[in-house]
Design an enzyme around this catalytic site. Structure first.
Site, PDB file in Angstrom:
ATOM      1  CE  LYS A  27     -54.579  13.929   5.138  1.00  0.00           C
ATOM      2  NZ  LYS A  27     -55.258  13.583   3.937  1.00  0.00           N
ATOM      3  CD  GLN A  65     -54.638  21.755   2.767  1.00  0.00           C
ATOM      4  OE1 GLN A  65     -53.705  22.194   2.385  1.00  0.00           O
ATOM      5  NE2 GLN A  65     -55.529  21.200   1.954  1.00  0.00           N
ATOM      6  CE1 TYR A  80     -30.615  18.715  -4.950  1.00  0.00           C
ATOM      7  CE2 TYR A  80     -29.886  21.098  -4.609  1.00  0.00           C
ATOM      8  CZ  TYR A  80     -30.060  19.865  -4.142  1.00  0.00           C
ATOM      9  OH  TYR A  80     -29.623  19.262  -2.841  1.00  0.00           O
ATOM     10  N   GLY A 124     -27.832   6.352  -0.726  1.00  0.00           N
ATOM     11  CA  GLY A 124     -26.815   7.698  -1.109  1.00  0.00           C
ATOM     12  C   GLY A 124     -25.774   7.989   0.072  1.00  0.00           C
ATOM     13  CG  PHE A 125     -22.421  11.451   0.774  1.00  0.00           C
ATOM     14  CD1 PHE A 125     -21.560  10.739   1.646  1.00  0.00           C
ATOM     15  CD2 PHE A 125     -22.558  12.770   0.990  1.00  0.00           C
ATOM     16  CE1 PHE A 125     -20.823  11.815   2.532  1.00  0.00           C
ATOM     17  CE2 PHE A 125     -21.956  13.373   1.745  1.00  0.00           C
ATOM     18  CZ  PHE A 125     -21.045  13.072   2.645  1.00  0.00           C
TER      19      PHE A 125
HETATM   20  N1  LIG Z   1     -24.561  16.203   0.415  1.00  0.00           N
HETATM   21  C1  LIG Z   1     -24.645  17.419   0.475  1.00  0.00           C
HETATM   22  O1  LIG Z   1     -23.852  18.312   0.793  1.00  0.00           O
HETATM   23  C2  LIG Z   1     -26.160  17.985   0.521  1.00  0.00           C
HETATM   24  C3  LIG Z   1     -26.535  19.334   0.910  1.00  0.00           C
HETATM   25  C4  LIG Z   1     -27.700  19.886   0.795  1.00  0.00           C
HETATM   26  C5  LIG Z   1     -28.762  18.944   0.754  1.00  0.00           C
HETATM   27  N2  LIG Z   1     -28.514  17.630   0.749  1.00  0.00           N
HETATM   28  C6  LIG Z   1     -29.543  16.777   0.345  1.00  0.00           C
HETATM   29  O2  LIG Z   1     -29.453  15.598   1.198  1.00  0.00           O
HETATM   30  C7  LIG Z   1     -30.123  14.450   0.315  1.00  0.00           C
HETATM   31  C8  LIG Z   1     -28.943  13.367   0.306  1.00  0.00           C
HETATM   32  O3  LIG Z   1     -28.089  14.060  -0.682  1.00  0.00           O
HETATM   33  P1  LIG Z   1     -26.628  13.103  -0.726  1.00  0.00           P
HETATM   34  O4  LIG Z   1     -25.600  13.985  -0.889  1.00  0.00           O
HETATM   35  O5  LIG Z   1     -26.516  11.887   0.117  1.00  0.00           O
HETATM   36  O6  LIG Z   1     -26.997  12.671  -2.111  1.00  0.00           O
HETATM   37  P2  LIG Z   1     -26.939  11.150  -3.115  1.00  0.00           P
HETATM   38  O7  LIG Z   1     -27.025  11.475  -4.316  1.00  0.00           O
HETATM   39  O8  LIG Z   1     -25.813  10.421  -2.575  1.00  0.00           O
HETATM   40  O9  LIG Z   1     -28.288  10.489  -2.210  1.00  0.00           O
HETATM   41  C9  LIG Z   1     -29.476  10.662  -2.757  1.00  0.00           C
HETATM   42  C10 LIG Z   1     -30.208   9.204  -2.936  1.00  0.00           C
HETATM   43  O10 LIG Z   1     -31.476   9.714  -3.196  1.00  0.00           O
HETATM   44  C11 LIG Z   1     -31.826   8.508  -4.410  1.00  0.00           C
HETATM   45  N3  LIG Z   1     -32.583   8.765  -5.360  1.00  0.00           N
HETATM   46  C12 LIG Z   1     -32.629  10.043  -6.349  1.00  0.00           C
HETATM   47  N4  LIG Z   1     -33.873   9.956  -6.873  1.00  0.00           N
HETATM   48  C13 LIG Z   1     -34.724   9.109  -6.229  1.00  0.00           C
HETATM   49  C14 LIG Z   1     -35.878   8.855  -6.506  1.00  0.00           C
HETATM   50  N5  LIG Z   1     -36.837   9.324  -7.489  1.00  0.00           N
HETATM   51  N6  LIG Z   1     -36.439   7.730  -5.742  1.00  0.00           N
HETATM   52  C15 LIG Z   1     -35.762   7.159  -4.788  1.00  0.00           C
HETATM   53  N7  LIG Z   1     -34.306   7.351  -4.732  1.00  0.00           N
HETATM   54  C16 LIG Z   1     -33.782   8.406  -5.311  1.00  0.00           C
HETATM   55  C17 LIG Z   1     -30.122   8.230  -5.247  1.00  0.00           C
HETATM   56  O11 LIG Z   1     -30.240   7.065  -5.881  1.00  0.00           O
HETATM   57  C18 LIG Z   1     -29.282   8.302  -3.846  1.00  0.00           C
HETATM   58  O12 LIG Z   1     -29.171   7.135  -3.146  1.00  0.00           O
HETATM   59  C19 LIG Z   1     -30.700  15.025  -0.794  1.00  0.00           C
HETATM   60  O13 LIG Z   1     -32.114  15.356  -0.935  1.00  0.00           O
HETATM   61  C20 LIG Z   1     -29.785  16.284  -0.994  1.00  0.00           C
HETATM   62  O14 LIG Z   1     -30.747  17.315  -1.734  1.00  0.00           O
HETATM   63  C21 LIG Z   1     -27.387  17.129   0.527  1.00  0.00           C
END
Ligand SMILES: NC(=O)c1ccc[n+]([C@@H]2O[C@H](COP(=O)([O-])OP(=O)(O)OC[C@H]3O[C@@H](n4cnc5c(N)ncnc54)[C@H](O)[C@@H]3O)[C@@H](O)[C@H]2O)c1
Length: 320
Positions: free
Chosen positions: A104, A161, A144, A11-12
């Site tokens: 764990k 735990q 979410y 992802g990003f």
């Molecule tokens: N970018 C932001 O501004 C931001 C802000 C707050 C929190 N986050 C958290 O950071 C994390 C990454 O966010 P991001 O912006 O890179 O988003 P993103 O959507 O680009 O990345 C998320 C990645 O998780 C993968 N994914 C989704 N469901 C999955 C599953 N069930 N099994 C395996 N892989 C799975 C997706 O394919 C993707 O590559 C996320 O958990 C998001 O909640 C991001």
């Protein structure tokens, strides 16, 4: 050298994190189900001798040997997390259970990519880590917000735990190259609309504020959080505390792209927070960290990225 698992690594944020961990000399196992991530985000790492990629969905158990886990798997933008809300909750909750179980078993340290969304539509500005939030448990964003809240609960219960070494990072709006062009997040929306000369859509009157953190700053903070002493669990806010109105952001993007796009106004979506600003005092004090990239500087890099993407992909593929 450590063996490090990054879930959501395609992802990003995950792709940038994988790159930084490899640069630091670690072995990186990236897992992703490619729901919102893509191979192009990590293709530059494929030939790296210490990089490994596995297609895997975190809602299923995983058996690997690692020293540290960064749990980022979860769609992060409303368009994507509302596409299959049940799967979104499962990803956060079952994903956390599976990865905490793995941590764990192999005694790994584990970091959760939590979110400012756990504060909901806050009555407190800026938000400090001890604020419990104001979240609608039954709305469209709840899959979410509540999924991420439950994941935090699980992290702390595993700590109490099973004495797991946990770190919970509450991430605020982050932007930069490799953001999904079609995910409806404000920065990617505005840039793509500006570059394509389409109208720039502002929800509400544009006076709602957001703070934006450039990806490099965010990744630096995540690495520092993972390296804090074992007795530090977080939660800890990471983001940029500098607030901009959505209108200011749109005008800056218009100026930087030289676009002639017009601003158009649409009603605010439900549960959209009016203001979101992190209190990052804890991160400053504990991690000796604060964001270094100015919005203008970060936007220039992000605009360059989207400009290249738009030239590679047919415009029809990015529209809408
Ligand atoms: N970018 C932001 O501004 C931001 C802000 C707050 C929190 N986050 C958290 O950071 C994390 C990454 O966010 P991001 O912006 O890179 O988003 P993103 O959507 O680009 O990345 C998320 C990645 O998780 C993968 N994914 C989704 N469901 C999955 C599953 N069930 N099994 C395996 N892989 C799975 C997706 O394919 C993707 O590559 C996320 O958990 C998001 O909640 C991001």
């Amino acid at each position: 050298m450590k063996k490090i698992l990054v879930t959501g690594g395609a992802g990003f944020l995950g792709s940038h994190l994988c790159g930084r961990l490899l640069d630091a000399g670690h072995d990186v196992l990236c897992i992703d189900n490619f729901f919102t991530g893509s191979k192009t985000n990590i293709e530059h790492l494929f030939n790296h001798p210490r990089f490994e990629m596995m297609r895997h969905d975190v809602t299923f158990p995983l058996y690997v040997e690692v020293d540290e886990i960064y749990n980022l798997a979860c769609p992060a933008s409303p368009i994507h997390y509302q596409f299959d809300p049940v799967q979104t909750t499962k990803t956060s909750v079952h994903g956390a259970i599976n990865l905490l179980g793995l941590a764990k078993r192999v005694k790994a340290k584990i970091l959760q990519a939590s979110t400012s969304e756990i504060y909901g539509d806050p009555e407190v500005h800026p938000q400090t880590e001890n604020y419990w939030g104001r979240v609608n448990p039954i709305g469209f964003r709840s899959c979410y917000d509540e999924g991420k809240r439950c994941a935090e609960t699980l992290f702390f219960d595993y700590r109490r735990q099973h004495n797991l070494r946990i770190k919970v990072a509450r991430i605020f709006n982050t932007y930069g190259p490799r953001m999904h062009p079609n995910d409806g997040r404000v920065i990617s929306n505005f840039i793509v609309q500006a570059l394509q000369g389409r109208d720039i859509t502002i929800y509400g009157d544009g006076q709602q504020t957001r703070s934006f953190c450039y990806v490099d700053d965010l990744i630096e903070a995540m690495l520092r959080i993972m390296n804090t002493p074992d007795d530090f669990t977080g939660p800890i806010n990471i983001g940029n505390a500098r607030e901009f109105t959505i209108l200011e952001l749109a005008e800056l993007i218009l100026a930087l792209t030289g676009s002639r796009s017009k601003l158009i106004f649409r009603p605010l979506p439900t549960d959209d927070p009016r203001q979101r600003q992190p209190d990052i005092s804890l991160a400053k004090q504990l991690l000796n960290w604060s964001p270094t990239v100015e919005l203008r500087q970060g936007l220039e890099k992000t605009i360059r990225y989207f400009d290249q993407q738009l030239k590679l992909i047919a415009p029809a593929g990015l529209a809408g």
